[in-house]
Design an enzyme around this catalytic site. Structure first.
Site, mmCIF file in Angstrom:
data_model
loop_
_atom_site.group_PDB
_atom_site.id
_atom_site.type_symbol
_atom_site.label_atom_id
_atom_site.label_comp_id
_atom_site.label_asym_id
_atom_site.label_seq_id
_atom_site.Cartn_x
_atom_site.Cartn_y
_atom_site.Cartn_z
ATOM 1 N N ALA A 69 0.815 -1.216 0.000
ATOM 2 C CA ALA A 69 0.000 0.000 0.000
ATOM 3 C C ALA A 69 0.850 1.268 0.000
ATOM 4 C CB ALA A 69 -0.932 -0.002 1.207
ATOM 5 N N THR A 70 2.047 1.203 0.535
ATOM 6 C CA THR A 70 2.908 2.394 0.508
ATOM 7 C C THR A 70 3.183 2.784 -0.937
ATOM 8 O OG1 THR A 70 3.932 1.787 2.609
ATOM 9 C CG2 THR A 70 5.150 3.330 1.224
ATOM 10 N N SER A 199 -3.343 -3.720 0.506
ATOM 11 C CA SER A 199 -2.128 -4.467 0.827
ATOM 12 C C SER A 199 -2.500 -5.862 1.329
ATOM 13 C CB SER A 199 -1.362 -3.707 1.917
ATOM 14 O OG SER A 199 -0.148 -4.345 2.197
ATOM 15 N N ALA A 200 -1.841 -6.880 0.753
ATOM 16 C CA ALA A 200 -2.232 -8.267 1.061
ATOM 17 C C ALA A 200 -2.007 -8.654 2.525
ATOM 18 C CB ALA A 200 -1.465 -9.228 0.144
ATOM 19 N N CYS A 326 5.985 3.965 16.354
ATOM 20 C CA CYS A 326 7.144 3.399 15.675
ATOM 21 C C CYS A 326 6.938 3.258 14.181
ATOM 22 C CB CYS A 326 7.501 2.056 16.288
ATOM 23 S SG CYS A 326 8.084 2.273 17.958
HETATM 24 N N1 PMP Z 1 -1.907 2.632 4.772
HETATM 25 C C1 PMP Z 1 -2.447 2.165 5.899
HETATM 26 C C2 PMP Z 1 -3.747 2.716 6.367
HETATM 27 C C3 PMP Z 1 -1.806 1.154 6.608
HETATM 28 O O1 PMP Z 1 -2.357 0.691 7.734
HETATM 29 C C4 PMP Z 1 -0.576 0.644 6.131
HETATM 30 C C5 PMP Z 1 0.159 -0.437 6.893
HETATM 31 N N2 PMP Z 1 0.576 -0.015 8.164
HETATM 32 C C6 PMP Z 1 -0.044 1.176 4.950
HETATM 33 C C7 PMP Z 1 -0.746 2.159 4.293
HETATM 34 C C8 PMP Z 1 1.245 0.674 4.370
HETATM 35 O O2 PMP Z 1 1.044 -0.590 3.830
HETATM 36 P P1 PMP Z 1 2.243 -1.511 3.321
HETATM 37 O O3 PMP Z 1 2.778 -2.177 4.534
HETATM 38 O O4 PMP Z 1 1.615 -2.486 2.396
HETATM 39 O O5 PMP Z 1 3.230 -0.651 2.613
#
Ligand code: PMP
Length: 398
Positions: A69-70, A199-200, A326
């Protein structure tokens, strides 16, 4: 160990692992290769694309694989900003988004874009409203990015309302749905979402794989890619596809679709039991977020007079999180809680508990007992000083 940190990540479902295994050493072909090994891999990738698309009501051609998701958030925000820069340079988002939305927006602000940071209304539990978005949209607005559900407190935003406003005003709407996909019914068309990140590993799939949904029509969302290369994913994301990863993501979405109703009822009931037991056992317990619009698995609780990091350190058999402390290399008090209006003292005593499919009623009861003992012990020792734990300690326990 009692694991109540499913918003951080979930265990990969054994059925997902099993489905992934053949794609490491047996069907290891590159899905872009024309030979039979490549075709076998391409078939598996296509199947997964259909599974993921089905969970969010999308056309499979609208699913772009990413590393998580990042990356999906970066691709959506920077990709739209680059592509539409001649149309406008204004973006609307919220102050309490995930860092994976905030930081790309900050980067764009450094490059001359104008970002409106919505602040949740007092007492809203962090819920962003369609009216707030409508008031922020200007003639030069090219993108609105508001998350579906907050990772820390679990508040669910009015995504369909925001989508309707964006479409009425001709502005693209991106939502970071990382915490919502697999937990809530999602239909990108009903909600009028143009770009959606997932994100999986948040839905019992593997880490390091995710996707960006990119609307193809009504309107078509266009992006400038982040990477230049082989032109994979209809040029939007170059790089050889993570075949085992997307296969796992696909199976995880199918499992989520099948168990969503049952998960919602069962885990939701346990979350409620968790909160009522804590309240029975302890004074000075505040549940944060919008309790009437909240993820069924999330319980964000502030314990008055307690340092949450110290509390979790005193409970090594319990895995929970002190919010976003963190989430970055530098330890900072949770900005989400600050923007929700929590006092520094209460924010320092706040813990995010997030339940999952394997959580049992026994674990919930045991966790409540452990937490109550830990809170009482700390309160007996005397008032905590907010932030009196150093960064290294905090990150070791989060
Ligand atoms: N957006 C949200 C709302 C999340 O909770 C997270 C995971 N902490 C992320 C983005 C980032 O996801 P990823 O670990 O797949 O990069």
């Amino acid at each position: 160990m009692i694991y109540l940190d499913h918003n951080a990540t979930t265990p990969t479902d054994p059925r997902v692992v099993e489905a992934m295994l053949p794609y490491f050493a047996d069907s290891f072909g590159n899905p872009s290769s024309a030979h039979s090994a490549g075709c076998a891999a391409a078939g598996a990738v296509d199947k997964a694309r259909g599974q993921v698309a089905a969970l969010i009501g999308a056309d499979p051609r609208e699913v772009v694989w990413t590393s998580g998701a990042t990356e999906a958030n970066n691709l959506a925000i920077k990709g739209v900003a680059d592509h539409y820069q001649d149309k406008g340079r204004h973006i609307v988002t919220a102050m309490h988004e995930h860092r994976a939305v905030i930081d790309p927006c900050r980067r764009l602000a450094e490059r001359g874009y104008d970002v409106t940071w919505l602040r949740p209304a007092e007492g809203s539990g962090g819920r962003v409203t369609a009216d707030q978005v409508a008031a922020a949209i200007r003639d030069d607005t090219i993108l609105v990015s508001v998350m579906w559900a907050n990772n820390e407190v679990g508040t669910i935003n009015d995504v369909p309302g925001i989508g309707a406003v964006c479409h009425e005003r001709g502005v693209l709407f991106h939502t970071d749905a990382t915490q919502a996909v697999g937990k809530l019914p999602i239909d990108v068309n009903t909600a009028q979402v143009d770009l959606l990140s997932a994100s999986a590993h948040k839905l019992y799939g593997p880490k390091g794989v995710g996707c960006l949904y990119v609307r193809r029509k009504g309107p078509r969302a266009r992006l400038t890619p982040l990477f230049d290369g082989g032109g994979h994913e209809r040029t939007m994301r170059s790089g050889t596809t993570n075949v085992p990863g997307v296969v796992g993501f696909g199976v995880a979405t199918e499992l989520a679709m099948r168990s969503m109703d049952e998960d919602t009822a069962r885990i939701g009931a346990m979350r409620d039991r968790f909160e009522s037991t804590l309240r029975d056992r302890l004074d000075g317990v505040q549940v944060n977020g919008d309790v009437s619009h909240r993820l069924f698995n999330t319980s964000h609780v502030a314990f008055a007079g307690v340092d949450a990091t110290r509390l979790l350190r005193s409970l090594p058999d319990l895995a929970a999180s002190t919010g976003s402390a963190c989430s970055s290399a530098t330890l900072e008090p949770s900005y989400v809680l600050r923007h929700l209006g929590l006092s520094p003292e209460l924010a320092a005593g706040a813990v995010r508990f997030s339940l999952g499919r394997a959580t049992t009623a026994q674990e919930v009861d045991d966790a409540c007992r452990m937490i109550a003992d830990g809170v009482n012990a700390q309160r007996a020792e005397g008032a905590a000083q907010p932030g009196d734990t150093d960064a290294a300690d905090a990150c070791a326990t989060a």
